[in-house]
Design a protein around this motif. Structure first.
Motif, PDB file in Angstrom:
ATOM      1  N   THR A 103       4.401   1.454  -0.784  1.00  0.00           N
ATOM      2  CA  THR A 103       5.022   2.024  -2.017  1.00  0.00           C
ATOM      3  C   THR A 103       4.672   2.131  -2.888  1.00  0.00           C
ATOM      4  OG1 THR A 103       5.238  -1.148  -2.573  1.00  0.00           O
ATOM      5  CG2 THR A 103       7.233  -0.083  -1.279  1.00  0.00           C
ATOM      6  N   LEU A 104       3.187   1.206  -3.373  1.00  0.00           N
ATOM      7  CA  LEU A 104       2.896   1.782  -5.059  1.00  0.00           C
ATOM      8  C   LEU A 104       1.424   2.323  -4.673  1.00  0.00           C
ATOM      9  CD1 LEU A 104       2.395  -1.483  -5.638  1.00  0.00           C
ATOM     10  CD2 LEU A 104       4.111  -0.399  -6.490  1.00  0.00           C
ATOM     11  N   ARG A 105       1.760   4.123  -3.931  1.00  0.00           N
ATOM     12  CA  ARG A 105       1.040   4.350  -3.858  1.00  0.00           C
ATOM     13  C   ARG A 105       0.577   5.638  -5.015  1.00  0.00           C
ATOM     14  NH1 ARG A 105       3.582   8.625   0.500  1.00  0.00           N
ATOM     15  NH2 ARG A 105       3.687   6.394   1.240  1.00  0.00           N
ATOM     16  N   HIS A 106       1.783   5.340  -5.691  1.00  0.00           N
ATOM     17  CA  HIS A 106       0.959   6.404  -7.261  1.00  0.00           C
ATOM     18  C   HIS A 106       0.187   5.943  -7.761  1.00  0.00           C
ATOM     19  CE1 HIS A 106       2.996  10.161  -5.028  1.00  0.00           C
ATOM     20  NE2 HIS A 106       3.759   8.790  -4.602  1.00  0.00           N
ATOM     21  N   LYS A 107       0.286   4.409  -8.008  1.00  0.00           N
ATOM     22  CA  LYS A 107       0.133   3.440  -9.021  1.00  0.00           C
ATOM     23  C   LYS A 107      -1.100   2.408  -8.706  1.00  0.00           C
ATOM     24  CE  LYS A 107       4.932   2.908 -10.983  1.00  0.00           C
ATOM     25  NZ  LYS A 107       5.353   2.258 -11.380  1.00  0.00           N
ATOM     26  N   PRO A 108      -2.374   2.844  -8.296  1.00  0.00           N
ATOM     27  CA  PRO A 108      -3.398   3.042  -7.934  1.00  0.00           C
ATOM     28  C   PRO A 108      -3.866   1.009  -8.525  1.00  0.00           C
ATOM     29  CG  PRO A 108      -3.704   4.447  -8.771  1.00  0.00           C
ATOM     30  CD  PRO A 108      -2.749   4.604  -8.646  1.00  0.00           C
ATOM     31  N   ARG A 158      -1.575  -1.287  -7.393  1.00  0.00           N
ATOM     32  CA  ARG A 158      -1.726  -1.586  -5.789  1.00  0.00           C
ATOM     33  C   ARG A 158      -2.861  -2.810  -5.540  1.00  0.00           C
ATOM     34  NH1 ARG A 158      -2.976   3.329  -3.204  1.00  0.00           N
ATOM     35  NH2 ARG A 158      -4.842   2.933  -4.520  1.00  0.00           N
ATOM     36  N   ARG A 167       1.020  -0.835  -0.340  1.00  0.00           N
ATOM     37  CA  ARG A 167       0.096   0.122   0.155  1.00  0.00           C
ATOM     38  C   ARG A 167       1.102   1.081  -0.041  1.00  0.00           C
ATOM     39  NH1 ARG A 167      -5.110  -1.359  -1.819  1.00  0.00           N
ATOM     40  NH2 ARG A 167      -6.139  -0.058   0.504  1.00  0.00           N
TER      41      ARG A 167
END
Length: 78
Positions: A42-47, A50, A40
């Motif tokens: 580390t991939l905040r900018h790729k929903p 994620r 959740r």
């Protein structure tokens, strides 16, 4: 007459190696627990990625838990 403490008269003792560690299948939740929040964060900018990865790991965790519970019920029923 040989005495009981005579080493030439004794049978060899077979020692089996015991597995004192826990099986890896019971340690996997210790891996799932920190991985889910890390996904959740580390991939905040790729929903889209994620959410898909989070869902896949969470589904794997539930399937693994079901597998463990099924084994326990199978052992108890026998």
């Amino acid at each position: 007459m040989a005495s009981p403490s005579d080493p030439s008269n004794q049978e060899p003792v077979v020692r089996r190696r015991r597995n004192n560690g826990a099986p890896i299948k019971f340690l996997l939740p210790l891996i799932y627990a920190p991985v889910l929040p890390l996904i959740r964060l580390t991939l905040r900018h790729k929903p889209v990625l994620r959410d898909r990865l989070f869902t896949a790991v969470l589904a794997g965790a539930f399937i693994h838990g079901g597998y463990l519970v099924t084994d326990l019920y199978d052992i108890e029923s026998k």
